[in-house]
Enzyme design. Structure first.
Site, mmCIF file in Angstrom:
data_model
loop_
_atom_site.group_PDB
_atom_site.id
_atom_site.type_symbol
_atom_site.label_atom_id
_atom_site.label_comp_id
_atom_site.label_asym_id
_atom_site.label_seq_id
_atom_site.Cartn_x
_atom_site.Cartn_y
_atom_site.Cartn_z
ATOM 1 N N ASP A 1 -0.158 -7.677 1.590
ATOM 2 C CA ASP A 1 0.302 -6.321 1.375
ATOM 3 C C ASP A 1 1.816 -6.151 1.583
ATOM 4 O OD1 ASP A 1 -0.182 -3.438 1.521
ATOM 5 O OD2 ASP A 1 -0.173 -3.371 3.604
ATOM 6 N N HIS B 1 0.864 -1.272 0.001
ATOM 7 C CA HIS B 1 -0.118 -0.006 0.118
ATOM 8 C C HIS B 1 1.048 1.238 -0.120
ATOM 9 C CE1 HIS B 1 0.421 -0.293 4.410
ATOM 10 N NE2 HIS B 1 0.440 1.204 4.500
ATOM 11 N N GLY C 1 -10.885 -23.851 -4.449
ATOM 12 C CA GLY C 1 -12.163 -23.414 -5.088
ATOM 13 C C GLY C 1 -13.283 -23.828 -4.136
ATOM 14 N N GLY D 1 3.492 6.647 7.903
ATOM 15 C CA GLY D 1 5.077 6.723 7.509
ATOM 16 C C GLY D 1 5.906 5.590 7.883
ATOM 17 N N ASN D 2 5.524 4.858 9.083
ATOM 18 C CA ASN D 2 6.133 3.791 9.577
ATOM 19 C C ASN D 2 5.802 2.415 8.707
ATOM 20 O OD1 ASN D 2 5.937 4.987 12.604
ATOM 21 N ND2 ASN D 2 7.725 3.939 12.205
ATOM 22 N N SER D 3 4.814 2.425 7.769
ATOM 23 C CA SER D 3 4.377 1.589 7.239
ATOM 24 C C SER D 3 5.526 1.082 6.310
ATOM 25 C CB SER D 3 3.039 1.606 6.459
ATOM 26 O OG SER D 3 2.094 1.858 7.165
#
Length: 385
Positions: free
Chosen positions: A156, A126, A286, A228-230
């Protein structure tokens, strides 16, 4: 002699024709596979935590050079008629010489971790998913443009590459050895103020059902993680990487003492697949599943709520071909117990496509085993809604 030379030339012509056909229709068949290697540093197993009287300065000085700041820029159109101007019918009547709309750059920031000395950087998807330009600032103040090696939106995670050598790669720890209560440090660039270290403990392990990612197995920590730490590093007291800071629970946008990091064991698997293959391949059978509630357990005469109820089976999927039915209760995959639907999803994802898997189910109160051939999980955009 002339006859032999004619035979030889015809044989060579036929061989060249065969090679051309093979190269045309099977390009990978005649290509020598590249010996790709990903060199990362890992700590020895069961390494003891060493905390000096001076606190955690040794851990921080070891890990901080490996944490980078990531600045991204995306071009955002300010023209409400942008889509109309790109319409072929519109251009047919008004021509191609249409005044370009004004675009406003949108800047954002995040963090990343250098995982190899030759320029590979691990971060959150992200952080860079909508970026047109990515710039990486190293701890020494130098900056480099970055390219995207590959992404995995379902965990992510993303891998970037900068054209630099002999970088200070971080040392990987074994996140499976971490326990609740262990001291951890978070390093990143919160709110763009600059590289910052915060300290806390591991509050919980194996957090899921948060609705953040498709595949969830988070480390929860109270070490402050802010915007901002991500993509930054969660390290142990020895300065070794145990997780990638990813998300927070917050009502006001700031840290409230509940942060989540992706364990390094998961990050490493995803990173290796992206580096070698450009994407992540997961198993798929599935089925649509749901957790077993106490009410469902009572209606199915179950003694406990472990397992996952198969609510639906996709037509012509591996599960359908193997004979799974809605109403079956999946309790184990290759002898690994299924506790709930999230555990089931993680276990299936770890299976390799085209491999055989044995599923233990309950059907009408009777336990039985079903063998199937695992399929390849479709891209998120191709999965049925």
């Amino acid at each position: 002699m002339r006859h032999l030379w004619s035979i030889f030339s015809q044989a060579v012509t036929v061989c060249l024709g065969i090679l051309f056909v093979l190269k045309l229709f099977y390009p990978n068949l005649l290509t020598q596979p590249a010996n790709k290697t990903l060199v990362i540093k890992e700590t020895v197993a069961n390494s003891q935590a060493m905390v000096a009287k001076s606190g955690y300065r040794n851990a921080v000085s070891k890990a901080m050079p490996s944490v980078v700041n990531i600045f991204t820029t995306a071009r955002i159109s300010q023209d409400p008629h942008h889509a109309l101007k790109n319409d072929p019918l519109f251009r047919h009547f008004f021509g191609d010489e249409i005044e370009e709309e004004d675009e406003q750059p949108e800047n954002s920031l995040g963090s990343g971790v250098i995982v190899s000395a030759d320029g590979l950087i691990l971060t959150n998807n992200h952080v860079i998913s909508s970026a047109d330009q990515i710039e990486v600032a190293l701890s020494d103040g130098s900056k480099s443009s970055a390219t995207v090696v590959g992404t995995d939106p379902e965990t992510d995670l993303a891998v970037l590459k900068i054209d630099r050598k002999q970088l200070p790669a971080i040392t990987f720890s074994n996140s499976d050895q971490m326990k609740v209560g262990d001291v951890v440090l978070a390093i990143g660039n919160p709110f763009g103020v600059g590289q910052t270290v915060t300290q806390g403990i591991i509050s919980a392990l194996g957090r899921n059902h948060l609705g953040i990612n498709t595949f969830e197995n988070f480390i929860q920590t109270d070490a402050s993680i802010n915007p901002g730490n991500s993509g930054g590093a969660l390290i142990d007291v020895n300065g070794n990487l145990i997780g990638i800071n990813s998300a927070i629970y917050s009502r006001n946008g700031g840290s409230m003492g509940i942060g989540f990091a992706i364990p390094v064991s998961i990050a490493k698997q995803v990173m290796e697949q992206i580096t070698f293959n450009g994407s992540v391949t997961r198993g798929w059978i599935g089925i649509e599943a749901q957790d077993i509630t106490p009410e469902l357990a009572e209606s199915f005469n179950l003694k406990n709520v472990n397992g996952s109820l198969i609510a639906g089976v996709l037509l012509d999927s591996p599960a359908d071909r193997a004979g799974l039915r809605p109403g079956d209760i999946l309790i184990a995959i290759d002898n690994k117990p299924v506790t709930d639907s999230q555990a089931m999803l993680n276990l299936i994802a770890m299976l390799k496509p085209r491999d055989k898997a044995t599923l233990a189910i309950l059907r009408a109160g009777k336990k039985m085993e079903i063998s199937l051939t695992v399929g390849k999980r479709p891209l998120p955009s191709k999965l049925p809604q």
